[in-house]
Design a protein around this motif. Structure first.
Motif: not given
Length: 411
Positions: A30-35, A71-73, A80-81, A175-176
Motif C-alpha cells: 500500500e503505497g511504499n509500505s508492505t502489509c 483483489s488484494s488489499s 479484511p486484508p 516494516g517491509n
C-alpha cells in the motif's frame, strides 16, 4: 474415484516431501509500505468430472504467480486484508487475515480454478470457474512475528486439497521485510531433533495444587455489539524446561481481575484472546461449519509464557472441543481437560460459551457436555434402583405375610 484421488494425493505428498514444489514470494503493498508478505510453496489436487468418469488434476502454484492488485488489499474498517495470487488460465489462491491487539491469523483459504483450462483439466465436462474455501485453517502468530511452517500441511477445500509447505508469512507488518522473530508451527517443533537425554531422568516435580480457579466473564464486543459470550474458570497446565535443564510443570489459575479479553468475530471464525498478567496471551479459535450449522473450538495457542523463550508460542490448530449447534451455547459445569499438546492442557470449570449467533447479552439455550449429562443421570439411576429395591422388599413382605396367614385357616 477413491483410487484416482489417492493417486493424486500420493503425487502431492511425494512432491512435498522431496522438495519438488518451488517456493513463490508474494507481497501486498500500500503505497511504499508492505502489509502482507508470504514465501510459500503450494500444490493443489482437484477432483473434476468428465463425460465418462471422475478425474484428479495436480496443479502447482508456479513461480510466475503474481499478486492481483484488484483483489488484494491491506484491509480497512469494513473489509479484511487479502492476499490473492493469480496464475495460469484463470486460477487464483487467496488468503484472508484477521487480527486483534496481540495475534493475527489466516481466516480462510480460497482456491479458484477454471475448468475451461484444458491443459490442467482435459476433457472436463464443464467450463465453470469453481471457488472452494477452507474456513478451518489454524495458521496464526503473535503480531510483529513471522509465521513459519516448513513442514507440509494439507487443507481440505471441498473438491480440492491444498498442500502448503516452506511457509514464511506475515500480515499487519510494521516494516517491509519479514520479522526475524518467528512463531514456529507445531509440525516444525515436532520435527526438531530433541536434545540428548541424560542417563538418569529426574522425575517431573509435582506442583502444589492450585485449587479451582475463579470464574471470569470474557466477552467480545465488536462495532458496539456483543458477538461472543464466554464465562468460565481456567487453569493452565504447562510443562517446560527450566534454567537447570530440569522438567517443571506449571499449574496456574487464570485470575479474571488480571485478565483482559479481546478478539474478532467473522462469519465462520471467531477468535478470543485473553491477555494475562506479564503479557501472556491465551488464544481460542472457534470455527463454524455453516453447512452443518455446528461450531467447535478448533485451535488454542499460548504465547509469551513467563518460562518460555522471548516471543515464542505453542499451540494446536486441529482441535475439536466444545462442540455445539448454531443458535445454542455450549455449557459444561463439571471440570474438563482440553489437551492442546502433550506439554500444554487447560482445565475448565463452570464453562459456558457462545461464539456465534449471539443476539443479546444473554446466552442462548445451552447444549450440555456429556460429563454434566452423566452426572445428572447417576442420581436418577440410583433413585430408580432404590425405588426398585423398596418395591421388591414390599412385594416379598406381602407374599410372606400371605403365606403365614394361610397356616391358620379356620376349620
Amino acid at each position: 474415484m477413491k483410487t484416482v484421488h489417492a493417486w493424486a494425493m500420493s503425487v502431492v505428498l511425494l512432491l512435498a516431501v522431496f522438495g519438488g514444489i518451488q517456493a513463490v514470494t508474494l507481497e501486498v503493498r500500500e503505497g511504499n509500505s508492505t502489509c502482507i508478505k508470504a514465501d510459500l510453496s503450494a500444490l493443489f489436487s482437484i477432483t473434476y468430472n468428465t463425460s465418462s468418469s471422475e478425474r484428479s488434476a495436480v496443479l502447482e502454484l508456479p513461480g510466475s504467480a503474481t499478486v492481483d492488485p484488484s483483489s488484494s488489499s491491506c484491509g480497512s474498517e469494513s473489509s479484511p486484508p487479502w492476499l490473492v495470487a493469480v496464475f495460469g488460465s484463470g486460477h487464483a489462491l487467496g488468503l484472508s487475515f484477521s487480527s486483534n491487539s496481540s495475534m493475527y491469523s489466516v481466516t480462510n483459504l480460497t482456491l479458484q480454478y477454471n475448468l475451461s483450462d484444458a491443459t490442467v483439466f482435459p476433457e472436463a465436462n464443464s467450463s465453470d470457474v469453481v471457488t472452494v474455501v477452507s474456513a478451518s485453517v489454524g495458521i496464526w502468530a503473535p503480531v510483529n512475528t513471522t509465521y513459519r511452517c516448513l513442514s507440509s500441511a494439507t487443507f481440505r477445500l471441498d473438491t480440492a486439497n491444498l498442500t502448503l509447505s516452506n511457509v514464511r508469512l506475515q500480515a499487519f507488518m510494521s516494516g517491509n521485510d519479514l520479522s526475524p522473530n518467528e512463531s514456529v508451527c507445531l509440525a516444525d517443533q515436532a520435527s526438531t531433533p530433541a536434545p540428548p537425554r541424560p542417563t538418569t531422568i529426574a522425575p517431573v516435580p509435582v506442583p502444589t495444587p492450585a485449587g479451582p480457579p475463579e470464574r471470569g466473564n470474557y466477552n467480545i464486543t465488536q462495532n458496539g455489539t456483543v458477538c461472543l459470550l464466554a464465562h468460565m474458570g481456567l487453569q493452565l497446565n504447562v510443562t517446560h524446561t527450566d534454567a537447570q535443564n530440569k522438567t517443571v510443570q506449571d499449574v496456574v489459575n487464570v485470575n479474571p481481575d488480571l485478565t483482559s479479553a479481546s478478539g474478532s468475530c467473522e462469519a465462520n471464525n471467531t477468535i478470543l484472546v485473553l491477555t494475562l498478567e506479564q503479557s501472556t496471551t491465551l488464544t481460542f479459535n472457534f470455527t463454524l461449519n455453516s453447512t452443518a450449522s455446528k461450531y467447535h473450538l478448533s485451535g488454542v495457542s499460548l504465547a509469551n509464557w513467563p518460562n518460555f523463550p522471548a516471543n515464542s508460542s505453542i499451540g494446536n490448530g486441529s482441535l475439536n472441543y466444545l462442540r455445539s449447534s448454531l443458535g445454542h451455547s455450549y455449557m459444561c459445569n463439571a471440570e474438563q481437560t482440553l489437551v492442546v499438546l502433550p506439554i500444554f492442557s487447560i482445565n475448565t470449570f463452570k464453562l459456558q460459551v457462545q461464539p456465534f449467533g449471539v443476539t443479546t447479552t444473554q446466552f442462548a439455550s445451552a447444549e450440555e457436555c456429556q460429563i454434566d449429562q452423566d452426572q445428572m443421570l447417576i442420581p436418577i439411576i440410583v433413585g430408580a434402583a432404590l425405588a426398585g429395591l423398596v418395591m421388591i422388599v414390599l412385594v416379598a413382605y406381602l407374599i410372606g405375610r400371605k403365606r403365614s396367614h394361610a397356616g391358620y385357616q379356620t376349620i
